[in-house]
Design a protein around this motif. Structure first.
Motif, PDB file in Angstrom:
ATOM      1  N   ILE A  33     -11.331  52.593  39.229  1.00 21.36           N
ATOM      2  CA  ILE A  33     -11.320  53.709  38.368  1.00 21.36           C
ATOM      3  C   ILE A  33     -10.102  54.765  38.654  1.00 21.36           C
ATOM      4  O   ILE A  33      -9.386  55.200  37.756  1.00 21.36           O
ATOM      5  CB  ILE A  33     -12.778  54.447  38.288  1.00 21.36           C
ATOM      6  CG1 ILE A  33     -13.783  53.419  38.060  1.00 21.36           C
ATOM      7  CG2 ILE A  33     -12.858  55.426  37.697  1.00 21.36           C
ATOM      8  CD1 ILE A  33     -15.244  54.039  38.471  1.00 21.36           C
ATOM      9  N   TYR A  34     -10.009  54.924  39.944  1.00 25.07           N
ATOM     10  CA  TYR A  34      -8.853  55.778  40.480  1.00 25.07           C
ATOM     11  C   TYR A  34      -7.426  55.461  39.707  1.00 25.07           C
ATOM     12  O   TYR A  34      -6.938  56.324  39.344  1.00 25.07           O
ATOM     13  CB  TYR A  34      -8.822  55.660  41.961  1.00 25.07           C
ATOM     14  CG  TYR A  34      -8.080  56.792  42.501  1.00 25.07           C
ATOM     15  CD1 TYR A  34      -8.498  57.973  43.197  1.00 25.07           C
ATOM     16  CD2 TYR A  34      -6.651  56.645  42.945  1.00 25.07           C
ATOM     17  CE1 TYR A  34      -8.139  59.016  43.921  1.00 25.07           C
ATOM     18  CE2 TYR A  34      -5.989  57.915  43.316  1.00 25.07           C
ATOM     19  CZ  TYR A  34      -6.486  58.736  43.899  1.00 25.07           C
ATOM     20  OH  TYR A  34      -5.776  59.685  44.664  1.00 25.07           O
ATOM     21  N   PHE A  35      -7.178  54.034  39.827  1.00 23.66           N
ATOM     22  CA  PHE A  35      -5.778  53.821  39.279  1.00 23.66           C
ATOM     23  C   PHE A  35      -5.784  53.677  37.949  1.00 23.66           C
ATOM     24  O   PHE A  35      -4.845  53.683  37.185  1.00 23.66           O
ATOM     25  CB  PHE A  35      -5.323  52.315  39.919  1.00 23.66           C
ATOM     26  CG  PHE A  35      -4.849  52.566  41.238  1.00 23.66           C
ATOM     27  CD1 PHE A  35      -3.324  52.272  41.393  1.00 23.66           C
ATOM     28  CD2 PHE A  35      -5.401  52.777  42.466  1.00 23.66           C
ATOM     29  CE1 PHE A  35      -2.757  52.248  42.654  1.00 23.66           C
ATOM     30  CE2 PHE A  35      -4.865  52.783  43.607  1.00 23.66           C
ATOM     31  CZ  PHE A  35      -3.474  52.693  43.529  1.00 23.66           C
ATOM     32  N   GLY A  38      -3.149  55.599  35.890  1.00 22.85           N
ATOM     33  CA  GLY A  38      -2.337  54.921  34.578  1.00 22.85           C
ATOM     34  C   GLY A  38      -2.348  55.735  33.360  1.00 22.85           C
ATOM     35  O   GLY A  38      -1.243  55.802  32.753  1.00 22.85           O
ATOM     36  N   THR A  39      -3.397  56.230  33.134  1.00 25.44           N
ATOM     37  CA  THR A  39      -3.512  57.049  31.917  1.00 25.44           C
ATOM     38  C   THR A  39      -3.085  58.461  32.011  1.00 25.44           C
ATOM     39  O   THR A  39      -2.231  58.839  31.040  1.00 25.44           O
ATOM     40  CB  THR A  39      -5.209  57.483  31.787  1.00 25.44           C
ATOM     41  OG1 THR A  39      -5.960  56.078  31.747  1.00 25.44           O
ATOM     42  CG2 THR A  39      -5.515  58.012  30.388  1.00 25.44           C
ATOM     43  N   SER A  77       2.432  54.170  34.453  1.00 29.84           N
ATOM     44  CA  SER A  77       1.184  53.394  33.794  1.00 29.84           C
ATOM     45  C   SER A  77       1.394  52.017  34.407  1.00 29.84           C
ATOM     46  O   SER A  77       0.291  51.528  34.793  1.00 29.84           O
ATOM     47  CB  SER A  77       1.561  53.804  32.350  1.00 29.84           C
ATOM     48  OG  SER A  77       1.066  54.989  31.963  1.00 29.84           O
ATOM     49  N   LEU A  78       2.422  51.326  34.057  1.00 26.98           N
ATOM     50  CA  LEU A  78       2.876  49.945  34.451  1.00 26.98           C
ATOM     51  C   LEU A  78       2.459  49.572  36.220  1.00 26.98           C
ATOM     52  O   LEU A  78       1.815  48.796  36.454  1.00 26.98           O
ATOM     53  CB  LEU A  78       4.285  49.637  34.152  1.00 26.98           C
ATOM     54  CG  LEU A  78       4.570  49.648  32.638  1.00 26.98           C
ATOM     55  CD1 LEU A  78       5.943  49.096  32.532  1.00 26.98           C
ATOM     56  CD2 LEU A  78       3.575  48.535  31.982  1.00 26.98           C
ATOM     57  N   GLU A  79       2.949  50.608  36.809  1.00 24.28           N
ATOM     58  CA  GLU A  79       2.619  50.627  38.150  1.00 24.28           C
ATOM     59  C   GLU A  79       1.297  50.653  38.849  1.00 24.28           C
ATOM     60  O   GLU A  79       0.629  49.814  39.557  1.00 24.28           O
ATOM     61  CB  GLU A  79       3.328  51.785  38.985  1.00 24.28           C
ATOM     62  CG  GLU A  79       3.238  51.894  40.660  1.00 24.28           C
ATOM     63  CD  GLU A  79       3.991  50.788  41.351  1.00 24.28           C
ATOM     64  OE1 GLU A  79       3.374  50.526  42.279  1.00 24.28           O
ATOM     65  OE2 GLU A  79       5.080  50.188  40.768  1.00 24.28           O
ATOM     66  N   CYS A  80       0.497  51.789  38.010  1.00 21.32           N
ATOM     67  CA  CYS A  80      -1.000  51.711  38.409  1.00 21.32           C
ATOM     68  C   CYS A  80      -1.771  50.563  37.684  1.00 21.32           C
ATOM     69  O   CYS A  80      -2.378  50.140  38.404  1.00 21.32           O
ATOM     70  CB  CYS A  80      -1.447  53.221  37.715  1.00 21.32           C
ATOM     71  SG  CYS A  80      -0.659  54.615  38.452  1.00 21.32           S
ATOM     72  N   TYR A  81      -1.448  50.268  36.657  1.00 24.54           N
ATOM     73  CA  TYR A  81      -2.383  49.101  35.860  1.00 24.54           C
ATOM     74  C   TYR A  81      -1.896  47.951  36.319  1.00 24.54           C
ATOM     75  O   TYR A  81      -2.809  47.125  36.639  1.00 24.54           O
ATOM     76  CB  TYR A  81      -2.157  49.224  34.254  1.00 24.54           C
ATOM     77  CG  TYR A  81      -2.497  50.442  33.936  1.00 24.54           C
ATOM     78  CD1 TYR A  81      -3.765  51.195  34.010  1.00 24.54           C
ATOM     79  CD2 TYR A  81      -1.866  50.850  32.354  1.00 24.54           C
ATOM     80  CE1 TYR A  81      -4.310  52.269  33.234  1.00 24.54           C
ATOM     81  CE2 TYR A  81      -2.352  52.086  31.825  1.00 24.54           C
ATOM     82  CZ  TYR A  81      -3.565  52.521  32.061  1.00 24.54           C
ATOM     83  OH  TYR A  81      -3.931  53.797  31.355  1.00 24.54           O
ATOM     84  N   GLY A  82      -0.563  47.820  36.719  1.00 22.53           N
ATOM     85  CA  GLY A  82      -0.400  46.484  37.252  1.00 22.53           C
ATOM     86  C   GLY A  82      -0.949  46.450  38.866  1.00 22.53           C
ATOM     87  O   GLY A  82      -1.146  45.095  39.283  1.00 22.53           O
ATOM     88  N   ILE A  90       1.873  61.689  30.669  1.00 23.68           N
ATOM     89  CA  ILE A  90       3.166  62.006  30.890  1.00 23.68           C
ATOM     90  C   ILE A  90       4.302  61.774  29.744  1.00 23.68           C
ATOM     91  O   ILE A  90       5.048  62.414  29.251  1.00 23.68           O
ATOM     92  CB  ILE A  90       3.641  61.585  32.225  1.00 23.68           C
ATOM     93  CG1 ILE A  90       2.828  62.390  33.236  1.00 23.68           C
ATOM     94  CG2 ILE A  90       5.085  61.875  32.600  1.00 23.68           C
ATOM     95  CD1 ILE A  90       2.897  61.737  34.710  1.00 23.68           C
ATOM     96  N   ALA A  91       4.128  60.448  29.602  1.00 22.63           N
ATOM     97  CA  ALA A  91       5.225  59.811  28.727  1.00 22.63           C
ATOM     98  C   ALA A  91       5.036  60.215  27.201  1.00 22.63           C
ATOM     99  O   ALA A  91       6.061  60.597  26.753  1.00 22.63           O
ATOM    100  CB  ALA A  91       5.049  58.096  28.575  1.00 22.63           C
TER     101      ALA A  91
END
Length: 441
Positions: free
Chosen positions: A68-70, A74-75, A27-32, A80-81
């Motif tokens: 939107i893709y990222f 992230g969602t 999530s951090l990778e994608c939102y970041g 997963i978490a």
């Protein structure tokens, strides 16, 4: 003996907590990537992307679609978490991340490749069978154990990554610390540590410790007597890389892997005190044992062979780049180039000099000027563009490339029509001129 080693049941707490860490980091990778502008710079601003060759059809979504893709990826990381719809979430993320990975290589990073591999592996692991929303919604799947081969599979993957990274550093420009000097020179503006990173003694310490850490970290974590010190070294090593090189989630993902080296009961007591411990030591042979071992064996055979394929390709990989990707050759070189493209209209005989700024972003131009596959792909793009206008053209490249701060040398045969030559997927492209690096230049 092997049945007991691989199929003995152990507490699944390390896998459960890794799932949580992995999901959070995803999530951090994608939102970041959105917040730092990576998505905008890499996937939205370019008029086209340099894909992995063969995946030219795989281009970013139009407009702001990649945001939107990222956001979706992230969602999925959050799912997963939490262990919610885990199988769907991990598989969906794996496919979406694979598409991002293949659709652009201007920002290629070995860590993106590792993330793809781990996501693929996690898609098949029972990481949702406890301490998850899936287990709460369907108590029938709940269990507190897993086969030992899951732990050893993760350890084997890490061993391959670190060992190949260590061996790759055993070459001249790393051993004389010159490449480290080049990499750190870019960091001289950093507050507090910028000046320190320019010191030769620091270059020597980083060079030697980089080789030793990569070579020894997995064996040291496996040995109980050295585990504490190895973990402390891992924390320092990866935090240093995170601060100096700013390489996203990888340092934290690497630290998350450390849970697989500790006794599962220790991990349970730290993270899941309310979880029922697994105290039985039984061996459960899966009904499709041969299939499981076959799939795992093929996967690791590929992982062992891919990083060494450049030894079977003519030329020096440091110069040609052929066989560099997917091989854990991390932070080993710095490339720059002086490159121009000329087009010849084969009907009229007229020549044109291509203005690269009409096509490419600054980062794309830097890659194009120094990397052979970028040059070939751009020539093919020019050929298609002019063909759509009814023009038959030839494309000639004049490229002089510097590797690791050495003098620029002619890289591409300027007499070769790059619009006509095929790409060598599994071998050497003869239009790349012989390496001058081994001559000591």
């Amino acid at each position: 003996m092997w049945d007991r080693f691989l199929f003995k049941q152990i507490d699944n707490s390390p896998l459960l907590i890794f799932r949580i860490f992995f999901g959070i980091l995803v999530s951090l990778e994608c939102y970041g990537a959105i917040l730092t502008g990576w998505v905008r710079r890499t996937l939205i601003e370019p008029s086209f992307t340099f894909t992995f060759i063969g995946f030219e059809w795989l281009q970013p979504l139009p407009g702001n679609g990649m945001y939107i893709y990222f956001l979706v990826m992230g969602t999925l990381g959050i799912c997963i978490a939490l262990g919610y719809k885990y199988r769907f979430a991990t598989l969906a993320f794996t496919l979406m991340w694979a598409a991002v990975y293949l659709m652009q290589k201007t920002s290629y990073n070995n860590h993106y490749y590792l993330l793809l591999l781990i996501a693929l592996i996690m898609s098949f692991l029972p990481a949702h069978r406890n301490c998850s929303l899936d287990a709460r919604l369907d108590p029938g799947i709940k269990t507190n154990h897993m086969p030992a081969y899951i732990k050893w599979g993760i350890v084997m993957q890490l061993f391959i990554v670190y060992t190949y990274a260590s061996v790759a550093k055993l070459y001249g420009d790393w051993l004389d610390f010159s490449i480290i000097e080049i990499l750190f020179k870019r960091k001289q503006g950093y507050p507090l540590i910028g000046a320190l990173l320019q010191q030769p003694a620091v270059h020597m310490i980083v060079g030697v410790s980089g080789i030793l850490f990569d070579l020894l970290i997995v064996p040291a974590m496996l040995w109980k007597k050295s585990r504490k010190w190895a973990f402390m070294a891992a924390v320092f090593f990866h935090m240093f890389n995170s601060i100096v090189f700013q390489i996203g989630i990888f340092p934290y993902l690497a630290l998350a892997f450390m849970v697989f080296f500790y006794d599962p009961e220790t991990i349970r007591k730290i993270f899941f005190r309310k979880k029922k411990p697994y105290l039985v030591s039984e061996v459960l042979i899966p009904p499709h044992k041969k299939l499981v071992l076959g799939v795992v064996g093929i996967y690791f055979l590929i992982q062992l062979v891919l990083p060494i394929r450049h030894y079977f390709i003519k030329g020096d990989v440091l110069w040609t780049e052929e066989g560099h990707r997917l091989s854990w050759r991390m932070m080993l070189r710095s490339r720059s180039g002086l490159t121009s493209f000329k087009i010849k209209n084969n009907t009229t005989g007229n020549w044109y000099l291509v203005n690269l700024e009409d096509y490419l972003t600054k980062r794309q131009k830097n890659k194009l000027k120094a990397y052979p596959d970028f040059m070939w792909q751009f020539a093919q793009r020019l050929k298609r563009e002019y063909a759509e206008k009814g023009e038959d053209i030839s494309v000639f490249v004049n490229a002089r490339v510097s590797v690791n701060g050495k003098p620029h040398h002619q890289f591409i045969d300027p007499e070769v029509d790059m619009a006509q030559v095929p790409w060598g997927y599994f071998g050497h492209s003869e239009w790349i001129l012989p390496s001058p690096l081994q001559a000591g230049d």
